[in-house]
Scaffold this active site. Structure first.
Site, PDB file in Angstrom:
ATOM      1  N   GLU B  46       0.835  -1.199   0.000  1.00  0.00           N
ATOM      2  CA  GLU B  46       0.000   0.000   0.000  1.00  0.00           C
ATOM      3  C   GLU B  46       0.874   1.254   0.000  1.00  0.00           C
ATOM      4  OE1 GLU B  46      -0.096  -2.608   1.961  1.00  0.00           O
ATOM      5  OE2 GLU B  46      -2.085  -3.017   2.809  1.00  0.00           O
ATOM      6  N   CYS B  68      -2.772  -3.597   7.093  1.00  0.00           N
ATOM      7  CA  CYS B  68      -2.476  -3.787   8.510  1.00  0.00           C
ATOM      8  C   CYS B  68      -2.888  -2.565   9.308  1.00  0.00           C
ATOM      9  CB  CYS B  68      -0.982  -4.065   8.697  1.00  0.00           C
ATOM     10  SG  CYS B  68       0.046  -2.638   8.336  1.00  0.00           S
ATOM     11  N   TRP B 163      21.044 -37.256 -15.240  1.00  0.00           N
ATOM     12  CA  TRP B 163      19.829 -36.610 -14.783  1.00  0.00           C
ATOM     13  C   TRP B 163      18.655 -37.482 -15.143  1.00  0.00           C
ATOM     14  CZ3 TRP B 163      20.592 -32.923 -11.458  1.00  0.00           C
ATOM     15  CH2 TRP B 163      21.731 -32.111 -11.549  1.00  0.00           C
ATOM     16  N   THR B 189      21.909 -37.905   0.892  1.00  0.00           N
ATOM     17  CA  THR B 189      21.860 -37.176  -0.373  1.00  0.00           C
ATOM     18  C   THR B 189      23.096 -36.295  -0.529  1.00  0.00           C
ATOM     19  OG1 THR B 189      19.454 -37.206  -0.387  1.00  0.00           O
ATOM     20  CG2 THR B 189      20.503 -35.502  -1.715  1.00  0.00           C
ATOM     21  N   LEU B 197      22.806 -27.041  -3.458  1.00  0.00           N
ATOM     22  CA  LEU B 197      21.513 -26.600  -2.904  1.00  0.00           C
ATOM     23  C   LEU B 197      21.353 -25.086  -2.965  1.00  0.00           C
ATOM     24  CD1 LEU B 197      20.968 -29.013   0.149  1.00  0.00           C
ATOM     25  CD2 LEU B 197      20.289 -29.286  -2.229  1.00  0.00           C
ATOM     26  N   GLY B 287      16.678 -37.472   0.344  1.00  0.00           N
ATOM     27  CA  GLY B 287      16.361 -38.580  -0.568  1.00  0.00           C
ATOM     28  C   GLY B 287      15.164 -39.376  -0.083  1.00  0.00           C
ATOM     29  N   SER B 288      15.219 -40.616  -0.445  1.00  0.00           N
ATOM     30  CA  SER B 288      14.142 -41.555  -0.200  1.00  0.00           C
ATOM     31  C   SER B 288      13.717 -41.581   1.275  1.00  0.00           C
ATOM     32  CB  SER B 288      14.637 -42.944  -0.611  1.00  0.00           C
ATOM     33  OG  SER B 288      13.588 -43.839  -0.696  1.00  0.00           O
ATOM     34  N   SER B 292      10.173 -40.259   2.690  1.00  0.00           N
ATOM     35  CA  SER B 292       9.321 -41.274   3.328  1.00  0.00           C
ATOM     36  C   SER B 292       8.887 -40.849   4.728  1.00  0.00           C
ATOM     37  CB  SER B 292      10.055 -42.621   3.382  1.00  0.00           C
ATOM     38  OG  SER B 292      10.395 -43.049   2.081  1.00  0.00           O
TER      39      SER B 292
END
Lengths: 360, 360
Positions: B46, B68, B163, B189, B197, B287-288, B292
């Site tokens: 704003e 706000c 990849w 990983t 990353l 990873g997995s 999971s």
């Protein structure tokens, strides 16, 4: 030609192992008639089209495949085209059979008809991928279908598999069952699912049902054996089983046909035998072992793997493919010529060894 | 309001854990100014909009979130709107914080400004799914990403994974890395892939790098440890490791921050601790084991599983999810609120616990 191609598609499910062909008769930019090859052994598209009009002289005939020039189940179409006094014949693609390819064109041109070749050729060739493959060496066109979870499974560890994919995706499978001459599954799939392997769409024909059962382990309690009035069930089994009581029972009581193979014969040899029954194409529906064999021996022309947004997350669940052990990602199988099909929240990866999609 | 929403999106990657907000100033059907919340702690949308015009009297102000009404890092926007003599204020969605929701509207109405609420409300709420989740209980919004083969693997048995997905799909992952405050991966990983990353798109900010490493097995040879000039690497580890030499070394030499947890604490407790660092959202990249865990404890708000048309066909290859054993198909995980994204021959299944997609 686009209209002729759409006409041709009306023969899907009915003409195998003949090609899909459509034709359109045009005069002064007006369509006088159109037709298609309607059923196996029936009149060709050109005949079905020309017979609908009394005013064929000076017309242009559009036809998706080179008109035949030889006596087969029906007289040569070139003869009718010439006698109809057609002025111009536009052909999408030549007959792929090298022995007859160009012969039809030659006859028409010798009769003074102007011939144009290659209009929408790719589309017309895609129409008859199955036919072109089959007439080449009488081995059926192989199309692999699997409905899998996001983690690549076709069933839980206790063989529950109904339903992974949604109804839209399963409707697509029905279309495939109508399109291909035969469906092939392994004996374990019969034992676990007791499938009918019929095309459930009204008005469509049922495909041949081919069961790969090397050790003849299935029994008459399965629908595919006991429910064989149309006599379309084949069992493909080791020649060692010929003298088994079950072999005799299945043949005599249930009219099951057998295709046998020796220790020395591979999948390709078996497919040649299947091809000898006029079965020009096979939808391979599973299970894991059967699909894996086709990938192992690299015997497939295309397929569609349909994925549902479900996850089993279980190393003991049944994978749709097994038996490989690539070290690097690039050593895995890479599917080619991908077409993505969306069925609401399911997705199909349609793939082909060679470019161009089937008209399903 | 559509323009205001698009303005708001310009703050993606810069405003977390503040909300994305856009505003448009209109007089006589003409846009006089527009603006957005540009960076964390910076002036609100704003303010950025009203300051661009000298002619605010009698205008309509469109804003994607309720202005706000309290003093925070900046003075209340309601004050500026009132002093700007705005005639009408159109608000897409109220502030979700029940303590302040409606207070801004009340102040505006008491000053005689006409207030309209709920224009493109769903779109505006989707814009700030992360913000709304985070301010509720300070637990980060969890988004799971995996790039998998058609048979659900994230790597070969020898951990080759580059990849699987194509470059278009990987570009989408870069967008996610810019959108979320943090990326979380498991220690395995890091060991197998040594990932940076970082967000590789120029001009975008890098997310916090969160490594789940219960037993503190990673070493300084990995880029994520040694290359920490921006001090954005966190290791989440068992409190048992506090006295290890490695713990001290990582803290002192490489400015690694640690978040520790006890035996009695679960994933949700850990996420609360992460949230206390102003990290409002986490992209879980694998990873997995890590993926999971999030599925096991059902701690996820959404995700995208991207599938490439590659098949490993190997029971020993690394699945993207493991540790479940459903007996029937219906006992598996069913992802909800699916959006299908096509990246050439790769397909993403975007899914959400609740309706509405993130603006990525």
């Amino acid at each position: 030609m686009e209209i002729a191609i759409n006409e041709a598609k009306k023969g899907i499910g009915a003409v195998n192992p003949n090609p899909l062909v459509g034709a359109v008769l045009v005069k002064d930019n007006k369509i006088l008639a159109m037709g298609h090859h309607e059923f196996y052994g029936g009149p060709h598209a050109e005949v079905n089209t020309l017979n609908k009009s009394n005013d064929t002289e000076g017309c242009t005939l559009y036809v998706t495949l080179e008109p035949c020039s030889h006596y087969g189940k029906t007289p040569p179409c070139t003869k009718l085209i010439i006698s109809s006094k057609i002025k111009r014949c536009v052909i999408a693609t030549l007959d792929p059979n090298p022995l007859v390819s160009g012969q039809g064109v030659k006859q028409l041109e010798e009769a003074g008809i102007e011939v144009i070749i290659g209009v929408l050729e790719n589309e017309a060739r895609n129409l008859n991928k199955v036919f072109f493959k089959y007439i080449e060496n009488k081995i059926p066109y192989i199309f692999i279908k699997a409905g899998i979870t996001l983690d690549g499974k076709i069933a839980t560890q206790s063989f529950s598999s109904q339903w992974i994919t949604n109804s839209l995706a399963r409707n697509k499978v029905e279309k495939y069952r109508n399109f291909f001459s035969g469906i092939l599954v392994g004996a374990n799939t019969v034992i676990q699912d007791n499938p009918s392997l019929r095309c459930k769409v009204l008005g469509n024909r049922n495909p041949y049902r081919l069961i790969l059962d090397k050790d003849l382990i299935i029994s008459e309690k399965y629908s595919i054996i006991s429910n064989n009035e149309d006599q379309k069930t084949f069992i493909i089994t080791s020649e060692k089983n010929i003298n088994l009581e079950k072999f005799q029972l299945f043949s005599e009581k249930f009219s099951i046909k057998f295709i046998t193979f020796s220790e020395n014969e591979n999948l390709k040899d078996i497919l040649k035998k299947i091809g000898s029954y006029n079965i020009d194409s096979i939808l391979v529906e599973g299970g894991s072992g059967v699909i894996s064999s086709f990938f192992k021996e690299e015997i497939y022309d295309g397929g569609e793997i349909i994925i549902a947004p479900k996850i089993l997350g279980d190393g003991l669940a049944i994978p749709f493919l097994n038996g490989f052990s690539p070290n690097m990602i690039d050593e895995g199988i890479t599917l080619k010529n991908i077409k993505i099909n969306i069925y609401d929240d399911n997705v199909g990866f349609e793939f082909y060894k060679e470019e161009g999609c089937l008209p399903v």
